[in-house]
Scaffold this active site. Sequence first.
Site, PDB file in Angstrom:
ATOM      1  N   LYS A 152     -25.650 -35.894 -63.111  1.00 53.56           N
ATOM      2  CA  LYS A 152     -25.779 -35.348 -61.794  1.00 53.56           C
ATOM      3  C   LYS A 152     -24.669 -34.344 -61.537  1.00 53.56           C
ATOM      4  O   LYS A 152     -23.683 -34.501 -61.744  1.00 53.56           O
ATOM      5  CB  LYS A 152     -25.636 -36.315 -60.628  1.00 53.56           C
ATOM      6  CG  LYS A 152     -26.750 -37.464 -60.834  1.00 53.56           C
ATOM      7  CD  LYS A 152     -27.930 -37.030 -60.160  1.00 53.56           C
ATOM      8  CE  LYS A 152     -28.780 -38.126 -59.787  1.00 53.56           C
ATOM      9  NZ  LYS A 152     -30.181 -37.574 -59.400  1.00 53.56           N
ATOM     10  N   ASP A 179     -29.203 -32.642 -63.462  1.00 57.79           N
ATOM     11  CA  ASP A 179     -30.099 -32.692 -62.058  1.00 57.79           C
ATOM     12  C   ASP A 179     -29.108 -31.985 -61.043  1.00 57.79           C
ATOM     13  O   ASP A 179     -28.114 -32.521 -60.640  1.00 57.79           O
ATOM     14  CB  ASP A 179     -30.257 -34.121 -61.680  1.00 57.79           C
ATOM     15  CG  ASP A 179     -31.245 -34.320 -60.527  1.00 57.79           C
ATOM     16  OD1 ASP A 179     -31.354 -33.151 -59.835  1.00 57.79           O
ATOM     17  OD2 ASP A 179     -31.542 -35.314 -60.191  1.00 57.79           O
ATOM     18  N   GLU A 205     -33.051 -29.901 -63.777  1.00 55.72           N
ATOM     19  CA  GLU A 205     -33.782 -30.624 -62.711  1.00 55.72           C
ATOM     20  C   GLU A 205     -33.551 -29.977 -61.287  1.00 55.72           C
ATOM     21  O   GLU A 205     -32.362 -30.023 -60.978  1.00 55.72           O
ATOM     22  CB  GLU A 205     -33.823 -32.126 -62.769  1.00 55.72           C
ATOM     23  CG  GLU A 205     -34.728 -32.992 -61.896  1.00 55.72           C
ATOM     24  CD  GLU A 205     -34.667 -34.436 -62.159  1.00 55.72           C
ATOM     25  OE1 GLU A 205     -35.165 -35.049 -61.193  1.00 55.72           O
ATOM     26  OE2 GLU A 205     -33.931 -34.802 -63.002  1.00 55.72           O
ATOM     27  N   ASP A 228     -38.326 -31.935 -58.649  1.00 60.87           N
ATOM     28  CA  ASP A 228     -38.250 -33.196 -58.180  1.00 60.87           C
ATOM     29  C   ASP A 228     -38.387 -33.285 -56.632  1.00 60.87           C
ATOM     30  O   ASP A 228     -39.623 -33.572 -56.085  1.00 60.87           O
ATOM     31  CB  ASP A 228     -37.120 -34.021 -58.650  1.00 60.87           C
ATOM     32  CG  ASP A 228     -36.754 -35.504 -57.884  1.00 60.87           C
ATOM     33  OD1 ASP A 228     -37.759 -35.903 -57.178  1.00 60.87           O
ATOM     34  OD2 ASP A 228     -35.670 -36.017 -58.181  1.00 60.87           O
ATOM     35  N   LYS A 250     -42.030 -39.552 -59.088  1.00 60.02           N
ATOM     36  CA  LYS A 250     -41.458 -40.813 -58.476  1.00 60.02           C
ATOM     37  C   LYS A 250     -42.492 -41.606 -57.570  1.00 60.02           C
ATOM     38  O   LYS A 250     -43.034 -40.961 -56.584  1.00 60.02           O
ATOM     39  CB  LYS A 250     -40.069 -40.504 -57.615  1.00 60.02           C
ATOM     40  CG  LYS A 250     -39.153 -40.166 -58.626  1.00 60.02           C
ATOM     41  CD  LYS A 250     -37.811 -39.763 -57.896  1.00 60.02           C
ATOM     42  CE  LYS A 250     -36.707 -39.129 -58.689  1.00 60.02           C
ATOM     43  NZ  LYS A 250     -35.355 -38.728 -58.213  1.00 60.02           N
TER      44      LYS A 250
END
Length: 337
Positions: A152, A179, A205, A228, A250
Site C-alpha cells: 500500500k 496499490d 493499482e 479499483d 470487489k
Amino acid sequence: MGALRLSVVTDTLRLARPFRIAGYVFDTADVLVVMLDDGIHQGRGEAAGVYYLGDDLAHMRAAIEEARTAIEAGPTREELRAILPPGGARNAIDAALWELEAQRTGRPVWALAGLESEPRPIVTTFTVSADTPETMAAVARGYAEAVSIKVKLTGDLDLDLTRVAAVRAARPDVWLGVDGNQGFVAADLEALVAGLGAYRVSLLEQPLARGREAELEGFRSPIPIAGDESLLSLADVAPAKGRFDVVNIKLDKCGGLTEGLLMAAEARRLGLGVMVGTMIGTSLATAPGFVLGQIADLVDLDGPTFLAADRTPAVTYRDGTLHAGPEVWGAPRKAGA
C-alpha cells in the site's frame, strides 16, 4: 423462489494492528450480516460496504430495510440486481441467495456458478499496509509463506519508492504489486512507473483518484495498471478499455458474486485482465470471492488476515494460497439434515 424471512445483524471487528492506506487508518471494521430463511433452508451473507462512497452500516441497513418486502418475497439473484443498487447491501443479500439456492438444490455454489470442477486453493496476495519502510519490510518478512505481496502506497512519491525498495529487499523472491489507493496525480506517473520498474513491480493499482481515470488515456505503462475505485460495477467495465489493463472486482463494490461473474465475463470479452479483491471482513465475506477467484488472473483475498479473530469455520491460508471449503459458505444441505 417463495417467501423468506430476513434477519440483519451488525458487528464491529477488531483488527490485529492498524491498517493504513492513502488517506485512511483503520483500527476496526464494521460489517453487516444477513440471513435468509425459508423455514427449512438458510443462506448467509456478509458485507463491509464501500467506505469511500459512504456505503457504511447505516447506509447498507437502510437500503435493505427499504427493500425488505421485495427481498422477503424471494427474488432470484438476477431480480435482486433491479431491487438494490451495487454496493454492500446487495452483496450481502446476493451471497445469502446463493447459499440458500445451494441448500435447496443440493448443489454447491461453485457448481451453481458454472465452474467445471471443485475449487482449488489459489495464490493470493498478502497486503503490507503503509508505514515506515523498516516496518513494512518487517511485515513482508513476516509473510514467510507468501509468494505474492501487495504494498500500500500513500502518494508521497519519494517515500513510496523507498517503501517499495525496502519490501523488495526483504522479499526478493515474491511477485510484487503496489496499490496507490488514488493517492497520485498524473504528473507523478512517469517517475512512479520508472521507479517501480527498478524493483520488479508487476502491477500498479489505482494510481489516480476516482473521476480522473480519463487522464490515463494515452499513457503507456510497461507495468499493467489495475482499476479499483474507478471500476465499481458492470457498467464501468467497458469504459475501462484504454485506461486500465486489469479490472479489480470487489463484491462489496459491485453488489455480489452474481454481478462479479458478469464483470469477469465482460472484462475477458474486452481483453482485460481479471483481479478479485476484497474489503476487510471475515471468512464469510471472503468465501464468495474465492469462487470468483477460480477464474481470475490475480487474487487479493487476504481480508481475514487483518482480524484479531475470524469466524469459525474459517478459510485457510497455506503456502501462499487461500482455500475456502464449502463448510465456510455455500455448502448444499446434507441428506436427511
